[in-house]
Every structure is written in structure tokens, then in C-alpha cells.
Design a protein around this motif. Sequence first.
Motif, PDB file in Angstrom:
ATOM      1  N   ILE A 264       0.701  -0.845   0.203  1.00  0.00           N
ATOM      2  CA  ILE A 264       0.127   0.281  -0.138  1.00  0.00           C
ATOM      3  C   ILE A 264       1.261   1.396   0.096  1.00  0.00           C
ATOM      4  O   ILE A 264       2.197   0.710   1.019  1.00  0.00           O
ATOM      5  CB  ILE A 264      -1.101  -0.105   1.168  1.00  0.00           C
ATOM      6  CG1 ILE A 264      -1.971  -1.032   1.232  1.00  0.00           C
ATOM      7  CG2 ILE A 264      -1.491   1.224   1.642  1.00  0.00           C
ATOM      8  CD1 ILE A 264      -3.196  -1.730   2.136  1.00  0.00           C
ATOM      9  N   ALA A 265       0.015   2.194  -1.154  1.00  0.00           N
ATOM     10  CA  ALA A 265       1.326   3.333  -0.857  1.00  0.00           C
ATOM     11  C   ALA A 265       0.038   4.349  -0.761  1.00  0.00           C
ATOM     12  O   ALA A 265      -0.817   4.398  -1.584  1.00  0.00           O
ATOM     13  CB  ALA A 265       2.221   3.559  -1.626  1.00  0.00           C
ATOM     14  N   GLU A 266       0.693   5.460  -0.661  1.00  0.00           N
ATOM     15  CA  GLU A 266      -0.375   6.534  -0.397  1.00  0.00           C
ATOM     16  C   GLU A 266      -0.092   8.278  -0.951  1.00  0.00           C
ATOM     17  O   GLU A 266       1.742   8.490  -0.805  1.00  0.00           O
ATOM     18  CB  GLU A 266      -0.630   7.232   1.607  1.00  0.00           C
ATOM     19  CG  GLU A 266      -1.656   8.005   1.840  1.00  0.00           C
ATOM     20  CD  GLU A 266      -1.907   8.654   2.808  1.00  0.00           C
ATOM     21  OE1 GLU A 266      -2.842   9.415   3.062  1.00  0.00           O
ATOM     22  OE2 GLU A 266      -0.920   8.647   3.644  1.00  0.00           O
ATOM     23  N   TYR A 267      -0.240   8.989  -1.224  1.00  0.00           N
ATOM     24  CA  TYR A 267       0.044  10.123  -2.335  1.00  0.00           C
ATOM     25  C   TYR A 267       0.810  11.453  -1.471  1.00  0.00           C
ATOM     26  O   TYR A 267      -0.310  11.582  -0.335  1.00  0.00           O
ATOM     27  CB  TYR A 267      -0.733  10.592  -2.827  1.00  0.00           C
ATOM     28  CG  TYR A 267      -0.249  11.835  -3.766  1.00  0.00           C
ATOM     29  CD1 TYR A 267       0.204  12.188  -5.074  1.00  0.00           C
ATOM     30  CD2 TYR A 267      -0.917  13.032  -2.847  1.00  0.00           C
ATOM     31  CE1 TYR A 267       0.914  13.187  -5.503  1.00  0.00           C
ATOM     32  CE2 TYR A 267      -0.132  14.202  -3.744  1.00  0.00           C
ATOM     33  CZ  TYR A 267       0.382  14.316  -5.055  1.00  0.00           C
ATOM     34  OH  TYR A 267       1.122  16.094  -5.508  1.00  0.00           O
ATOM     35  N   SER A 268       1.806  11.977  -1.095  1.00  0.00           N
ATOM     36  CA  SER A 268       1.933  12.407  -0.581  1.00  0.00           C
ATOM     37  C   SER A 268       2.712  13.557  -1.504  1.00  0.00           C
ATOM     38  O   SER A 268       4.013  13.487  -1.055  1.00  0.00           O
ATOM     39  CB  SER A 268       2.518  11.747   0.568  1.00  0.00           C
ATOM     40  OG  SER A 268       3.933  11.425   0.760  1.00  0.00           O
ATOM     41  N   GLY A 269       2.630  13.763  -2.493  1.00  0.00           N
ATOM     42  CA  GLY A 269       3.568  14.816  -2.747  1.00  0.00           C
ATOM     43  C   GLY A 269       4.389  14.228  -4.004  1.00  0.00           C
ATOM     44  O   GLY A 269       4.735  14.918  -4.577  1.00  0.00           O
ATOM     45  N   CYS A 270       4.205  13.395  -4.462  1.00  0.00           N
ATOM     46  CA  CYS A 270       4.963  12.343  -5.805  1.00  0.00           C
ATOM     47  C   CYS A 270       5.391  12.364  -6.298  1.00  0.00           C
ATOM     48  O   CYS A 270       4.042  14.106  -6.812  1.00  0.00           O
ATOM     49  CB  CYS A 270       4.349  10.981  -5.539  1.00  0.00           C
ATOM     50  SG  CYS A 270       3.984   9.915  -4.098  1.00  0.00           S
ATOM     51  N   ARG A 271       6.381  13.207  -7.143  1.00  0.00           N
ATOM     52  CA  ARG A 271       6.553  13.901  -7.872  1.00  0.00           C
ATOM     53  C   ARG A 271       6.555  13.545  -9.261  1.00  0.00           C
ATOM     54  O   ARG A 271       5.888  13.743 -10.393  1.00  0.00           O
ATOM     55  CB  ARG A 271       8.017  14.500  -8.511  1.00  0.00           C
ATOM     56  CG  ARG A 271       8.298  15.472  -7.346  1.00  0.00           C
ATOM     57  CD  ARG A 271       9.754  15.336  -7.021  1.00  0.00           C
ATOM     58  NE  ARG A 271      11.006  14.319  -6.857  1.00  0.00           N
ATOM     59  CZ  ARG A 271      12.103  14.483  -6.553  1.00  0.00           C
ATOM     60  NH1 ARG A 271      13.169  14.533  -7.150  1.00  0.00           N
ATOM     61  NH2 ARG A 271      12.305  13.419  -7.196  1.00  0.00           N
ATOM     62  N   HIS A 272       6.421  12.227  -9.019  1.00  0.00           N
ATOM     63  CA  HIS A 272       5.645  11.629 -10.673  1.00  0.00           C
ATOM     64  C   HIS A 272       5.090   9.675 -10.071  1.00  0.00           C
ATOM     65  O   HIS A 272       4.419   9.655  -9.375  1.00  0.00           O
ATOM     66  CB  HIS A 272       7.207  10.901 -11.120  1.00  0.00           C
ATOM     67  CG  HIS A 272       6.984  10.184 -12.784  1.00  0.00           C
ATOM     68  ND1 HIS A 272       6.390   8.977 -12.984  1.00  0.00           N
ATOM     69  CD2 HIS A 272       6.791  10.925 -13.823  1.00  0.00           C
ATOM     70  CE1 HIS A 272       6.098   9.101 -14.120  1.00  0.00           C
ATOM     71  NE2 HIS A 272       6.490  10.070 -14.597  1.00  0.00           N
ATOM     72  N   TYR A 273       3.662   9.574 -10.959  1.00  0.00           N
ATOM     73  CA  TYR A 273       2.874   8.208 -10.584  1.00  0.00           C
ATOM     74  C   TYR A 273       4.484   6.864  -9.782  1.00  0.00           C
ATOM     75  O   TYR A 273       3.326   6.526  -9.669  1.00  0.00           O
ATOM     76  CB  TYR A 273       2.191   8.022 -11.450  1.00  0.00           C
ATOM     77  CG  TYR A 273       2.491   7.789 -13.000  1.00  0.00           C
ATOM     78  CD1 TYR A 273       2.870   5.647 -12.863  1.00  0.00           C
ATOM     79  CD2 TYR A 273       2.861   8.423 -14.175  1.00  0.00           C
ATOM     80  CE1 TYR A 273       3.100   5.119 -13.662  1.00  0.00           C
ATOM     81  CE2 TYR A 273       3.513   7.342 -15.251  1.00  0.00           C
ATOM     82  CZ  TYR A 273       3.781   6.207 -14.722  1.00  0.00           C
ATOM     83  OH  TYR A 273       3.968   5.302 -16.416  1.00  0.00           O
TER      84      TYR A 273
END
Length: 298
Positions: A264-273
Motif C-alpha cells: 500500500i502507498a499513499e500519495y504525499s506530494g509524489c513528483r511522478h506516479y
Amino acid sequence: MKQAPDAIYIITASPARAEALKQTIVLRGFDEIVCLSLVEALRAFPPTPPALVIVDPEGEVRSLLALMELIPQGVKRLVLSDEFDEAVFLACHDAGARDFMVKPVPEAYLVSRVISTLQECRLEQISAQKDQILIEMGVISPRSGLLTTPHLLKQLKQMTEALSANASDGALSLLIVELEGCQNTNSETAEAALMAQVGALLKDSARGLDWVGEYFMDKYAIVLPQTGKRGATALGRRLLERFSDLSFLNAEGSMQKLRVRIGIAEYSGCRHYEDLLSQALQQLQLAPGENPGSLKPV
């Protein structure tokens, strides 16, 4: 499975009962109504199945249960019974009968259920046709019925770019499921059936706004818009519970369960998908999902 559009088969123990049921619904403009005796239906069920089967066994419980096994999957079933018997009801339900009515049944209600069931059948046929078009376009995988990898990644990319462009606090989570053992089935037919089961389980477990698809050959991914890690973890636990009930016949001839791992991963300002994918894959390697307890709520 090709079905006769709006065709109804009435199967009873006596011709008089079949005719009475036919007269109840014959004036409503249905395409085709065929009356069969239980003996005829048990001897040879018609090769082109109808959209709906109405069965009134008139007390012939053994014949009813035998008939339920002969009716092809996907055919709607409506059972009329002289009395409510829990064991018979459960057996019919497990065989696919979603309408089980105890007589006497008001004519208006019977006609209403017939119309509703046929409409449901038409909608399912339309949905299947749309899915076939999407398969031919490469959007849906014929293997699992889920999104293909390119289209899933396209959706993930669009969502992460939208969050990044808006610099918003919107939530987005990604769940990757890895299954081990799928290739150990005893035949290609069994493998295809297992993949269809896996696809249905994943799709049914997710919500309507989630994007569910294959992630290359041995993994699956679920994109969860507007969802933080707590919600994704809840879905992961639900999947582990449901996969624990799934087993298949392996090449050695014994029943085998799938080994399931979830990251599981949560979006937290990722620069790229791809950052989101990497996080989920790292979690997949760190935390094998042997049981629901391996995914702890955040």
C-alpha cells in the motif's frame, strides 16, 4: 452463451399447471413462452437456454434440485413452492435461484417479477456487449475482466498529475496485490476460471469510484481516489479475508490456496506516479500478507 431474447420456459409437473402459469403472463407481450414437463426438462434441457426459467415442481423436490443443476449458468430462475423449506430454499439459492416464492403468489406480483427479471437480463447482456467492445479496444483484459496495465497506469498518472498541479491536499492511495500459485493449475481451462474468479473478487471488493486492473502478468493494482492509507488498509484486510476462501485444483491434483501479498502507498506530494508504484512495491516486498493481521490499521 447465446440466449433466446425474452424467452421464458415454464417447467412444471403437470400440463395444467404450466398452462395456468402461461395464461397469467401470456398477454404481456413476451417474445416466447415454452411449457415443458419436469420429465422432459430433466431428460434433455433445451440447447438454446432461455432468459428466464419458471419452475413449479408441485411437490417434486428431488426433481427440482436435479433440474437446478441442469440449468446453465447465467439463466435467471424463478421457483414457485408449495411451502417454505429452508434446505430446499438454500439449495435453490446456491444453484442460482434468486426468486423463491411460496404459493399462492398474486398474479400481479408474479408478472412484476417476470418483467423485472427480464429487464435485469437485458441490462446484463448490454453490459457484456460493452465489455466485449472494451476488450477488443484493449481497455479491459479478457483474462480477468479488469483494466489492462496501460489503461490502469494512464488513470494513475492522470490522478497524480492533477493532485500535483493543484497542490491540493486531496487524498490518493494505491494498493498492489501479488498472487503466487496462479500458474500451478491443472489445466489452461482451470487457470482461466481462476483468473476470472480473481478479477471478480477484486472488482466486487472495490468501490465504484476505484480503478481496478492488472499490473503486468503476476500482479493487480487498485487506485483509490479520495482515499487515505487507513481506507486502503481496510480494503487490503478485506481482500486478504476474501482470498483466504479461494482455492483451486493444482497440477498435482490437490486443492491449493493462493499466496497473497499486498503493498500500500499513499500519495504525499509524489513528483511522478512511478514514485507511488515504487512505494507500494517496496511495501509488497517488506510485508507478505499471510493473514489479515499482517495489514495493521494506521
